[in-house]
Design an enzyme around this catalytic site. Structure first.
Site, mmCIF file in Angstrom:
data_model
loop_
_atom_site.group_PDB
_atom_site.id
_atom_site.type_symbol
_atom_site.label_atom_id
_atom_site.label_comp_id
_atom_site.label_asym_id
_atom_site.label_seq_id
_atom_site.Cartn_x
_atom_site.Cartn_y
_atom_site.Cartn_z
ATOM 1 N N GLY A 105 9.434 1.244 -1.416
ATOM 2 C CA GLY A 105 8.355 1.800 -2.216
ATOM 3 C C GLY A 105 8.091 3.232 -1.797
ATOM 4 O O GLY A 105 8.389 3.622 -0.662
ATOM 5 N N GLN A 144 3.690 11.113 -0.667
ATOM 6 C CA GLN A 144 4.687 11.103 0.409
ATOM 7 C C GLN A 144 5.741 12.203 0.235
ATOM 8 O O GLN A 144 6.420 12.562 1.186
ATOM 9 C CB GLN A 144 5.377 9.734 0.502
ATOM 10 C CG GLN A 144 4.420 8.614 0.913
ATOM 11 C CD GLN A 144 5.139 7.292 1.033
ATOM 12 O OE1 GLN A 144 5.308 6.591 0.051
ATOM 13 N NE2 GLN A 144 5.576 6.947 2.223
ATOM 14 N N CYS A 146 6.201 2.520 7.229
ATOM 15 C CA CYS A 146 5.977 3.560 6.233
ATOM 16 C C CYS A 146 7.022 4.661 6.420
ATOM 17 O O CYS A 146 7.341 5.036 7.555
ATOM 18 C CB CYS A 146 4.578 4.142 6.405
ATOM 19 S SG CYS A 146 4.180 5.416 5.194
ATOM 20 N N LEU A 147 7.535 5.180 5.299
ATOM 21 C CA LEU A 147 8.534 6.255 5.367
ATOM 22 C C LEU A 147 7.976 7.527 6.006
ATOM 23 O O LEU A 147 8.742 8.369 6.469
ATOM 24 C CB LEU A 147 9.054 6.572 3.959
ATOM 25 C CG LEU A 147 9.919 5.473 3.316
ATOM 26 C CD1 LEU A 147 10.090 5.732 1.831
ATOM 27 C CD2 LEU A 147 11.267 5.386 4.003
ATOM 28 N N HIS A 194 0.089 -1.175 -0.232
ATOM 29 C CA HIS A 194 0.467 -0.027 0.605
ATOM 30 C C HIS A 194 0.561 1.252 -0.232
ATOM 31 O O HIS A 194 0.026 2.299 0.151
ATOM 32 C CB HIS A 194 1.809 -0.355 1.280
ATOM 33 C CG HIS A 194 2.333 0.697 2.204
ATOM 34 N ND1 HIS A 194 2.419 0.523 3.571
ATOM 35 C CD2 HIS A 194 2.807 1.951 1.958
ATOM 36 C CE1 HIS A 194 2.914 1.628 4.124
ATOM 37 N NE2 HIS A 194 3.176 2.508 3.167
ATOM 38 N N GLU A 195 1.210 1.162 -1.407
ATOM 39 C CA GLU A 195 1.406 2.365 -2.230
ATOM 40 C C GLU A 195 0.106 2.822 -2.898
ATOM 41 O O GLU A 195 -0.138 4.024 -3.016
ATOM 42 C CB GLU A 195 2.504 2.146 -3.284
ATOM 43 C CG GLU A 195 3.868 1.706 -2.759
ATOM 44 C CD GLU A 195 4.441 2.556 -1.632
ATOM 45 O OE1 GLU A 195 4.009 3.711 -1.450
ATOM 46 O OE2 GLU A 195 5.310 2.052 -0.901
ATOM 47 N N HIS A 241 -1.741 4.802 -0.466
ATOM 48 C CA HIS A 241 -1.245 6.183 -0.350
ATOM 49 C C HIS A 241 -1.917 7.112 -1.365
ATOM 50 O O HIS A 241 -2.275 8.242 -1.028
ATOM 51 C CB HIS A 241 0.269 6.244 -0.589
ATOM 52 C CG HIS A 241 1.094 6.065 0.650
ATOM 53 N ND1 HIS A 241 0.931 6.847 1.768
ATOM 54 C CD2 HIS A 241 2.104 5.202 0.943
ATOM 55 C CE1 HIS A 241 1.808 6.473 2.699
ATOM 56 N NE2 HIS A 241 2.528 5.469 2.227
HETATM 57 NI NI NI Z 1 4.041 4.437 3.193
#
Ligand code: NI
Length: 178
Positions: free
Chosen positions: A46, A51, A96-97, A138-139, A142
């Site tokens: 995702g 991000q 998380c990225l 989670h998204e 963000h």
């Molecule tokens: Ni994340």
């Protein structure tokens, strides 16, 4: 299409609230295509627009193929997502990225209903369970300036992961970053 740079957790952009998408024109389609390519290049499940430094309410999600999860494999590209229903609670690890190499235990609803618009602006409603429900939470966090570490209850619930461990993990789906 282009892979965009993913910013790190200490970047203040990640703490801002994203703006609602109102223009569903060419620039949005380019952003969505780039986000999908960026998510795939990073082996993530995702990605939210902040991000990649864009404060717009856009998320893309695609769970790795998993025979046991019928929700896996499908690509979601959504604008203006809102969680309008949530049920159950489960504490599980997520990464998380923007925080590569770390995972943390986070309590999330086990099922959610999401109201959003697709890439053309058409209204959609999605019901998600398990890991997909976790990714949606989670998204959408963000786009509201929230990171998963804000929801980890104590520092001992965050741990470092080493690459070899990631490869050997039998629970690979839950360890892909978001
Ligand atoms: Ni994340």
């Amino acid at each position: 299409m282009a892979v965009r740079e993913i910013i790190f957790a200490d970047n203040p952009i990640l703490r801002e609230k994203s703006k609602k998408v109102k223009d569903f024109g060419e620039a949005l389609q380019v952003l969505i295509d780039d986000m999908v390519e960026t998510m795939h290049a990073a082996n993530g499940a995702g990605l939210a627009a902040p991000q990649v430094g864009v404060l717009q309410q856009v998320i893309v999600i695609q769970l790795p193929d998993d025979e046991e999860d019928p929700q896996s494999g499908k690509l979601f590209t959504l604008c203006n997502p809102q969680i309008i229903g949530a049920d159950g609670e489960e504490e599980s690890e997520e990464g998380c990225l923007c925080l590569p190499g770390w995972v943390g235990e986070v309590k999330r609803a086990t099922s959610v209903t999401v109201k959003a618009q697709d890439h053309r602006g058409k209204k959609v409603r999605i019901k998600a369970e398990g890991f997909l429900a976790r990714v949606f939470q989670h998204e959408t966090d963000h786009i509201n300036g929230i990171l998963y570490i804000d929801r980890v209850e104590s520092p001992d619930k965050i741990r470092r992961i080493v690459p070899s461990e990631e490869e050997e993990s039998e629970d690979a789906q839950t360890e892909v970053p978001l």
